[in-house]
Design an enzyme around this catalytic site. Structure first.
Site, PDB file in Angstrom:
ATOM      1  N   TYR A  18      66.014   8.380 -11.002  1.00 19.05           N
ATOM      2  CA  TYR A  18      65.265   8.720 -10.041  1.00 19.05           C
ATOM      3  C   TYR A  18      64.602   7.553  -9.293  1.00 19.05           C
ATOM      4  CZ  TYR A  18      60.926  10.835  -8.098  1.00 19.05           C
ATOM      5  OH  TYR A  18      59.854  11.277  -7.282  1.00 19.05           O
ATOM      6  N   HIS A  22      65.278   6.418  -5.081  1.00 17.76           N
ATOM      7  CA  HIS A  22      64.313   6.046  -4.388  1.00 17.76           C
ATOM      8  C   HIS A  22      64.271   4.727  -3.775  1.00 17.76           C
ATOM      9  CE1 HIS A  22      62.795  10.032  -5.522  1.00 17.76           C
ATOM     10  NE2 HIS A  22      61.887   9.876  -4.573  1.00 17.76           N
ATOM     11  N   TYR A  41      52.653   6.302   0.874  1.00 17.50           N
ATOM     12  CA  TYR A  41      53.385   7.354  -0.161  1.00 17.50           C
ATOM     13  C   TYR A  41      53.826   6.530  -1.453  1.00 17.50           C
ATOM     14  CZ  TYR A  41      56.147  11.689  -1.233  1.00 17.50           C
ATOM     15  OH  TYR A  41      56.732  12.770  -1.707  1.00 17.50           O
ATOM     16  N   TRP A  76      67.651  15.954   1.248  1.00 20.41           N
ATOM     17  CA  TRP A  76      67.073  15.087   0.118  1.00 20.41           C
ATOM     18  C   TRP A  76      66.696  15.987  -1.065  1.00 20.41           C
ATOM     19  CZ3 TRP A  76      66.704  10.096  -1.140  1.00 20.41           C
ATOM     20  CH2 TRP A  76      65.913   9.622  -2.206  1.00 20.41           C
TER      21      TRP A  76
END
Length: 109
Positions: A18, A22, A41, A76
């Site tokens: 993960y 990212h 974000y 995505w």
């Protein structure tokens, strides 16, 4: 500025993957987020439960809601579906969190 906070669920054993995905966030995804009003974000991981907690600041809700219908966003979602709990369309299963306290002081100049 509108503040949003939400919870998602990472599948066990996928923390590193993960983070890697990212860290290599596609430039076109970054641009789409900006175009749809995302200003700040951040995603946190609760390692004890694999809960992902997202914090997002957006300019306006209507503009932000259009993000989910973009081709890059759907791409995505497909890319992330193998490591997260998702809906049938591969969108992450999310739970909005309700703000119950905030301490924010503007810097005085």
């Amino acid at each position: 500025m509108i503040k949003k906070m939400f919870k998602m669920q990472l599948l066990p054993g996928f923390k590193e993957e993960y983070e890697k995905r990212h860290q290599l966030l596609w430039p076109e995804m970054r641009e789409a987020l900006k175009e749809h009003g995302a200003k700040h974000y951040v995603i946190y991981l609760d390692e004890a439960t694999n809960a992902l907690i997202g914090y997002l600041e957006i300019e306006e809700e209507e503009r932000w809601q259009k993000m989910k219908d973009t081709a890059i966003n759907r791409k995505w979602w497909d890319y992330m579906a193998d490591i997260m709990e998702t809906n049938p369309d591969h969108s992450p299963i999310t739970q909005d969190l309700v703000e119950v306290f905030s301490l924010y002081e503007k810097e005085k100049r």
